[in-house]
Write a protein that holds these residues in place. Structure first.
Motif, mmCIF file in Angstrom:
data_model
loop_
_atom_site.group_PDB
_atom_site.id
_atom_site.type_symbol
_atom_site.label_atom_id
_atom_site.label_comp_id
_atom_site.label_asym_id
_atom_site.label_seq_id
_atom_site.Cartn_x
_atom_site.Cartn_y
_atom_site.Cartn_z
ATOM 1 N N UNK A 7 39.238 12.669 51.792
ATOM 2 C CA UNK A 7 38.798 11.272 51.681
ATOM 3 C C UNK A 7 37.308 11.123 52.008
ATOM 4 N N UNK A 8 36.833 9.892 51.890
ATOM 5 C CA UNK A 8 35.440 9.625 52.198
ATOM 6 C C UNK A 8 35.280 9.257 53.678
ATOM 7 N N UNK A 9 34.067 9.147 54.117
ATOM 8 C CA UNK A 9 33.802 8.799 55.514
ATOM 9 C C UNK A 9 34.085 7.322 55.764
ATOM 10 N N UNK A 10 34.722 7.075 56.899
ATOM 11 C CA UNK A 10 35.022 5.704 57.299
ATOM 12 C C UNK A 10 34.510 5.491 58.714
ATOM 13 N N UNK A 11 34.086 4.281 58.999
ATOM 14 C CA UNK A 11 33.572 3.983 60.328
ATOM 15 C C UNK A 11 34.709 3.899 61.338
ATOM 16 N N UNK A 12 34.550 4.616 62.456
ATOM 17 C CA UNK A 12 35.484 4.501 63.575
ATOM 18 C C UNK A 12 35.020 3.433 64.538
ATOM 19 N N UNK A 13 33.754 3.500 64.908
ATOM 20 C CA UNK A 13 33.168 2.533 65.823
ATOM 21 C C UNK A 13 31.657 2.645 65.780
ATOM 22 N N UNK A 14 31.007 1.632 66.346
ATOM 23 C CA UNK A 14 29.552 1.602 66.343
ATOM 24 C C UNK A 14 29.054 0.907 67.605
ATOM 25 N N UNK A 15 27.852 1.283 68.009
ATOM 26 C CA UNK A 15 27.173 0.605 69.098
ATOM 27 C C UNK A 15 25.820 0.128 68.592
ATOM 28 N N UNK A 16 25.587 -1.182 68.739
ATOM 29 C CA UNK A 16 24.276 -1.742 68.413
ATOM 30 C C UNK A 16 23.602 -2.249 69.678
ATOM 31 N N UNK A 17 24.352 -2.948 70.508
ATOM 32 C CA UNK A 17 23.807 -3.471 71.755
ATOM 33 C C UNK A 17 24.973 -3.997 72.591
ATOM 34 N N UNK A 18 24.684 -4.391 73.826
ATOM 35 C CA UNK A 18 25.710 -4.992 74.658
ATOM 36 C C UNK A 18 26.487 -3.975 75.462
ATOM 37 N N UNK A 19 27.772 -4.222 75.604
ATOM 38 C CA UNK A 19 28.646 -3.376 76.413
ATOM 39 C C UNK A 19 28.590 -1.934 75.915
ATOM 40 N N UNK A 70 30.507 0.458 76.466
ATOM 41 C CA UNK A 70 31.834 1.001 76.148
ATOM 42 C C UNK A 70 32.343 0.275 74.916
ATOM 43 N N UNK A 71 32.463 1.022 73.832
ATOM 44 C CA UNK A 71 32.788 0.431 72.544
ATOM 45 C C UNK A 71 34.204 0.808 72.150
ATOM 46 N N UNK A 72 34.957 -0.182 71.724
ATOM 47 C CA UNK A 72 36.314 0.065 71.234
ATOM 48 C C UNK A 72 36.283 0.127 69.715
ATOM 49 N N UNK A 73 37.004 1.093 69.164
ATOM 50 C CA UNK A 73 37.063 1.212 67.719
ATOM 51 C C UNK A 73 38.478 1.101 67.207
ATOM 52 N N UNK A 74 38.648 1.547 65.971
ATOM 53 C CA UNK A 74 39.980 1.484 65.369
ATOM 54 C C UNK A 74 40.846 2.626 65.877
ATOM 55 N N UNK A 75 42.151 2.464 65.737
ATOM 56 C CA UNK A 75 43.132 3.507 66.013
ATOM 57 C C UNK A 75 43.061 4.039 67.441
ATOM 58 N N UNK A 117 31.500 5.784 74.711
ATOM 59 C CA UNK A 117 30.633 5.238 75.746
ATOM 60 C C UNK A 117 29.201 5.698 75.526
ATOM 61 N N UNK A 118 28.306 4.733 75.453
ATOM 62 C CA UNK A 118 26.885 5.006 75.306
ATOM 63 C C UNK A 118 26.292 5.147 76.709
ATOM 64 N N UNK A 119 25.761 6.308 77.011
ATOM 65 C CA UNK A 119 25.076 6.528 78.282
ATOM 66 C C UNK A 119 23.622 6.834 77.950
ATOM 67 N N UNK A 120 22.779 5.820 78.106
ATOM 68 C CA UNK A 120 21.387 5.935 77.662
ATOM 69 C C UNK A 120 20.642 7.030 78.420
ATOM 70 N N UNK A 121 20.910 7.131 79.704
ATOM 71 C CA UNK A 121 20.189 8.114 80.523
ATOM 72 C C UNK A 121 20.507 9.541 80.131
#
Lengths: 112, 116
Positions: free
Chosen positions: B42-54, B56-61, B66-70
């Motif tokens: 199959x083709x690529x599908x988005x699971x989750x994304x982080x743009x800003x904010x929290x 800890x990002x929840x995705x599908x399924x 978790x985005x750890x900037x440091x």
């Protein structure tokens, strides 16, 4: 929305022939990307358009490859002449400024 | 050069096992972060994304990341995998300081096989 539409889904051709792959991005998206995926090299970005203008074609492997985007709803990737090493799955993806990239179903190209 | 590194190339798990796939990137500026999944054939599908904010990002399924900037990291997790999670997983980063160039920089992918 129908999503990103690609045609053909499968293409089998002989070495030396011209191949044209087609892509219709999602309506309203202003960025379009062409990728190539193989087992050996993984996922490679070939070229990227923004507002129909090519922004980055550094991934286009050689002069045999060319891409056009004559309007916001259509793009082509052409290989001429094709070679067996061009065999791969070619994906088109589109996005708007603040969204993820949405991928089409891909075109599986086999060059004999 | 800017790069995205996925630490695990192949992962094999049994059903119900926990999953963590590592992703690190080399940019110092503001980024958007993505995890995509590609099921066999199959083709690529988005699971989750982080743009800003929290971070800890929840995705599908049931996936989360978790985005750890440091640490320049965006690791993907799932507490209990299923056979249907067998797929290729790709981490990707968009450099928001790159001006008009909105291309994603992709990791090489991690192949996950879940045994029933």
């Amino acid at each position: 929305d129908a999503g990103v539409i690609q045609s053909p889904r499968h293409e089998v051709t002989e070495m030396g022939q011209e191949v044209t792959l087609r892509c219709k991005p999602i309506s309203g998206h202003n960025s379009l990307f062409w990728y190539r995926q193989t087992m050996m090299r993984g996922l490679e970005l070939l070229i990227y358009f923004n507002n129909n203008v090519p922004i980055d074609d550094s991934g286009m492997p050689e002069d045999r490859f060319s891409a056009k985007m004559p309007n916001a709803s259509f793009s082509t990737l052409k290989i001429q002449p094709s070679e067996p090493r061009d065999s791969a799955v070619y994906f088109c993806a589109s996005s708007s400024l603040d969204t993820e990239q949405f991928f089409g179903p891909g075109t599986r190209l086999t060059v004999l | 050069a800017q790069s995205v590194s996925q630490h695990n190339h192949h992962v094999i798990l049994s059903e119900a096992a926990s999953l963590e796939l590592g992703c690190n990137y080399s940019y110092g500026g503001t980024v958007n972060l993505f995890w995509y999944v590609q099921y066999p054939g199959q083709h690529l599908q988005l699971l989750l994304k982080y743009f800003s904010g929290d971070p800890l990002v929840k995705g599908i399924k049931g996936f989360e990341a978790e985005f750890i900037k440091s640490k320049f990291s965006f690791n993907l997790r799932k507490p209990s995998v299923q056979w249907s999670d067998t797929a290729e997983y790709f981490c990707a980063v968009s450099d928001l300081n790159a001006g008009n160039n909105r291309k994603l920089i992709w990791g090489l992918g991690t192949s996950l096989a879940v045994n029933p």
